[in-house]
Design a protein around this motif. Structure first.
Motif, PDB file in Angstrom:
ATOM      1  N   PHE A   2       0.838  -1.190   0.000  1.00 50.44           N
ATOM      2  CA  PHE A   2       0.000   0.000   0.000  1.00 50.44           C
ATOM      3  C   PHE A   2       0.874   1.243   0.000  1.00 50.44           C
ATOM      4  O   PHE A   2       1.913   1.271   0.645  1.00 50.44           O
ATOM      5  N   GLU A   3       0.421   2.272  -0.703  1.00 47.15           N
ATOM      6  CA  GLU A   3       1.118   3.542  -0.687  1.00 47.15           C
ATOM      7  C   GLU A   3       0.304   4.515   0.164  1.00 47.15           C
ATOM      8  O   GLU A   3      -0.868   4.772  -0.113  1.00 47.15           O
ATOM      9  N   ASN A  14       2.897 -12.466   9.226  1.00 50.36           N
ATOM     10  CA  ASN A  14       3.014 -12.232  10.661  1.00 50.36           C
ATOM     11  C   ASN A  14       3.357 -10.795  11.039  1.00 50.36           C
ATOM     12  O   ASN A  14       3.471 -10.479  12.223  1.00 50.36           O
ATOM     13  N   SER A  15       3.576  -9.945  10.043  1.00 52.95           N
ATOM     14  CA  SER A  15       3.977  -8.569  10.346  1.00 52.95           C
ATOM     15  C   SER A  15       3.733  -7.647   9.158  1.00 52.95           C
ATOM     16  O   SER A  15       3.492  -8.096   8.043  1.00 52.95           O
ATOM     17  N   LEU A  16       3.840  -6.362   9.450  1.00 53.97           N
ATOM     18  CA  LEU A  16       3.739  -5.324   8.443  1.00 53.97           C
ATOM     19  C   LEU A  16       5.097  -4.629   8.393  1.00 53.97           C
ATOM     20  O   LEU A  16       5.702  -4.377   9.434  1.00 53.97           O
ATOM     21  N   ALA A  17       5.593  -4.338   7.192  1.00 53.24           N
ATOM     22  CA  ALA A  17       6.893  -3.678   7.042  1.00 53.24           C
ATOM     23  C   ALA A  17       6.696  -2.340   6.342  1.00 53.24           C
ATOM     24  O   ALA A  17       5.951  -2.220   5.377  1.00 53.24           O
ATOM     25  N   PRO A  19       7.663   2.246   6.817  1.00 50.47           N
ATOM     26  CA  PRO A  19       7.569   2.668   5.428  1.00 50.47           C
ATOM     27  C   PRO A  19       8.877   2.432   4.680  1.00 50.47           C
ATOM     28  O   PRO A  19       9.948   2.540   5.265  1.00 50.47           O
ATOM     29  N   PHE A  20       8.754   2.083   3.395  1.00 48.93           N
ATOM     30  CA  PHE A  20       9.920   1.940   2.535  1.00 48.93           C
ATOM     31  C   PHE A  20      10.230   3.306   1.949  1.00 48.93           C
ATOM     32  O   PHE A  20       9.470   3.823   1.146  1.00 48.93           O
ATOM     33  N   VAL A  21      11.326   3.885   2.392  1.00 51.92           N
ATOM     34  CA  VAL A  21      11.771   5.182   1.915  1.00 51.92           C
ATOM     35  C   VAL A  21      13.232   5.040   1.529  1.00 51.92           C
ATOM     36  O   VAL A  21      14.035   4.509   2.308  1.00 51.92           O
ATOM     37  N   LYS A  22      13.583   5.496   0.324  1.00 53.13           N
ATOM     38  CA  LYS A  22      14.955   5.377  -0.164  1.00 53.13           C
ATOM     39  C   LYS A  22      15.935   6.022   0.825  1.00 53.13           C
ATOM     40  O   LYS A  22      15.749   7.169   1.241  1.00 53.13           O
ATOM     41  N   GLY A  23      16.944   5.248   1.223  1.00 52.65           N
ATOM     42  CA  GLY A  23      17.978   5.745   2.117  1.00 52.65           C
ATOM     43  C   GLY A  23      17.641   5.664   3.593  1.00 52.65           C
ATOM     44  O   GLY A  23      18.457   6.019   4.429  1.00 52.65           O
ATOM     45  N   ALA A  24      16.449   5.201   3.930  1.00 48.45           N
ATOM     46  CA  ALA A  24      16.059   5.090   5.339  1.00 48.45           C
ATOM     47  C   ALA A  24      15.835   3.632   5.715  1.00 48.45           C
ATOM     48  O   ALA A  24      15.537   2.797   4.858  1.00 48.45           O
ATOM     49  N   GLU A  25      15.975   3.330   6.980  1.00 50.41           N
ATOM     50  CA  GLU A  25      15.766   1.963   7.463  1.00 50.41           C
ATOM     51  C   GLU A  25      14.267   1.671   7.542  1.00 50.41           C
ATOM     52  O   GLU A  25      13.477   2.509   7.979  1.00 50.41           O
ATOM     53  N   THR A  26      13.893   0.478   7.096  1.00 45.22           N
ATOM     54  CA  THR A  26      12.500   0.062   7.127  1.00 45.22           C
ATOM     55  C   THR A  26      12.212  -0.675   8.433  1.00 45.22           C
ATOM     56  O   THR A  26      12.973  -1.540   8.835  1.00 45.22           O
ATOM     57  N   LYS A  27      11.108  -0.341   9.065  1.00 45.80           N
ATOM     58  CA  LYS A  27      10.717  -0.981  10.315  1.00 45.80           C
ATOM     59  C   LYS A  27       9.790  -2.151  10.037  1.00 45.80           C
ATOM     60  O   LYS A  27       9.047  -2.157   9.061  1.00 45.80           O
ATOM     61  N   VAL A  28       9.830  -3.141  10.932  1.00 48.79           N
ATOM     62  CA  VAL A  28       8.922  -4.273  10.867  1.00 48.79           C
ATOM     63  C   VAL A  28       8.053  -4.235  12.123  1.00 48.79           C
ATOM     64  O   VAL A  28       8.560  -4.138  13.237  1.00 48.79           O
ATOM     65  N   GLY A  63       2.070   3.969  13.086  1.00 49.25           N
ATOM     66  CA  GLY A  63       3.070   3.075  13.647  1.00 49.25           C
ATOM     67  C   GLY A  63       2.590   2.150  14.738  1.00 49.25           C
ATOM     68  O   GLY A  63       3.400   1.487  15.390  1.00 49.25           O
ATOM     69  N   GLU A  64       1.264   2.041  14.957  1.00 52.36           N
ATOM     70  CA  GLU A  64       0.745   1.176  16.014  1.00 52.36           C
ATOM     71  C   GLU A  64      -0.447   0.368  15.537  1.00 52.36           C
ATOM     72  O   GLU A  64      -1.252   0.840  14.738  1.00 52.36           O
ATOM     73  N   PHE A  65      -0.558  -0.853  16.091  1.00 56.94           N
ATOM     74  CA  PHE A  65      -1.716  -1.708  15.834  1.00 56.94           C
ATOM     75  C   PHE A  65      -2.712  -1.577  16.968  1.00 56.94           C
ATOM     76  O   PHE A  65      -2.336  -1.436  18.135  1.00 56.94           O
ATOM     77  N   SER A  66      -3.988  -1.668  16.631  1.00 64.50           N
ATOM     78  CA  SER A  66      -5.044  -1.778  17.632  1.00 64.50           C
ATOM     79  C   SER A  66      -6.127  -2.682  17.054  1.00 64.50           C
ATOM     80  O   SER A  66      -6.275  -2.783  15.836  1.00 64.50           O
ATOM     81  N   TYR A  67      -6.832  -3.367  17.954  1.00 69.32           N
ATOM     82  CA  TYR A  67      -7.949  -4.191  17.505  1.00 69.32           C
ATOM     83  C   TYR A  67      -9.154  -3.288  17.250  1.00 69.32           C
ATOM     84  O   TYR A  67      -9.383  -2.319  17.970  1.00 69.32           O
ATOM     85  N   VAL A  68      -9.920  -3.620  16.217  1.00 60.75           N
ATOM     86  CA  VAL A  68     -11.094  -2.848  15.851  1.00 60.75           C
ATOM     87  C   VAL A  68     -12.323  -3.557  16.407  1.00 60.75           C
ATOM     88  O   VAL A  68     -12.504  -4.762  16.184  1.00 60.75           O
ATOM     89  N   ASN A  69     -13.166  -2.807  17.094  1.00 59.42           N
ATOM     90  CA  ASN A  69     -14.399  -3.363  17.670  1.00 59.42           C
ATOM     91  C   ASN A  69     -15.511  -3.385  16.645  1.00 59.42           C
ATOM     92  O   ASN A  69     -15.544  -2.566  15.728  1.00 59.42           O
ATOM     93  N   VAL A  70     -16.442  -4.328  16.838  1.00 61.31           N
ATOM     94  CA  VAL A  70     -17.647  -4.385  16.019  1.00 61.31           C
ATOM     95  C   VAL A  70     -18.829  -4.371  16.994  1.00 61.31           C
ATOM     96  O   VAL A  70     -18.900  -5.190  17.906  1.00 61.31           O
TER      97      VAL A  70
END
Length: 129
Positions: A2-3, A14-17, A19-28, A63-70
């Motif tokens: 996704f952009e 098992n994870s989301l990686a 943001p991919f930005v040229k010259g920067a470290e990507t977080k997992v 940068g954070e996960f949360s559960y979504v309620n229904v």
């Protein structure tokens, strides 16, 4: 992938990686509680939603996960795909006979409403949307 704001994010099992930005470290970002992704989609507002194998929905934002309620349901219905459109969340049933629409609510999303009308048992199955 996704952009979001000209940055790329990749959803894995098992994870989301990102943001991919040229010259920067990507977080997992590992999913909480050992969750595994089944399907995902990004909203126009920059949130990534992930449907998990345990039929829960995760929201990744800033940068954070949360559960979504229904609301009005004990849990999310079993599904094989998830999509966002116009602020709503849509879930394709595991058997492909129905698409459920959830509208935004104060605490997450409303209970499901069927999108496809009539008896769907003898109709062609929906594979994806």
């Amino acid at each position: 992938a996704f952009e979001i704001q000209k940055k790329y994010y990749f959803v894995g099992k098992n994870s989301l990686a990102g943001p991919f930005v040229k010259g920067a470290e990507t977080k997992v970002f590992p999913y909480p509680d050992g969750e595994e992704a089944v399907s995902s989609d990004a909203s126009a507002e920059g949130m990534i939603y992930v449907l998990t194998k345990t039929n829960r929905v995760l929201k990744f934002y800033k940068g954070e996960f949360s559960y979504v309620n229904v609301d009005g349901q004990k849990s999310w219905e079993a599904g094989r795909a998830i999509k966002t459109f116009n602020g709503n969340l849509y879930v394709l049933s595991n058997d492909g006979t129905q698409i459920y629409k959830h509208k935004p609510s104060v605490n997450g999303f409303s209970s499901k409403n069927s999108v496809l009308e009539g008896d769907r048992t003898k109709k062609p199955k929906v594979l994806d949307f």
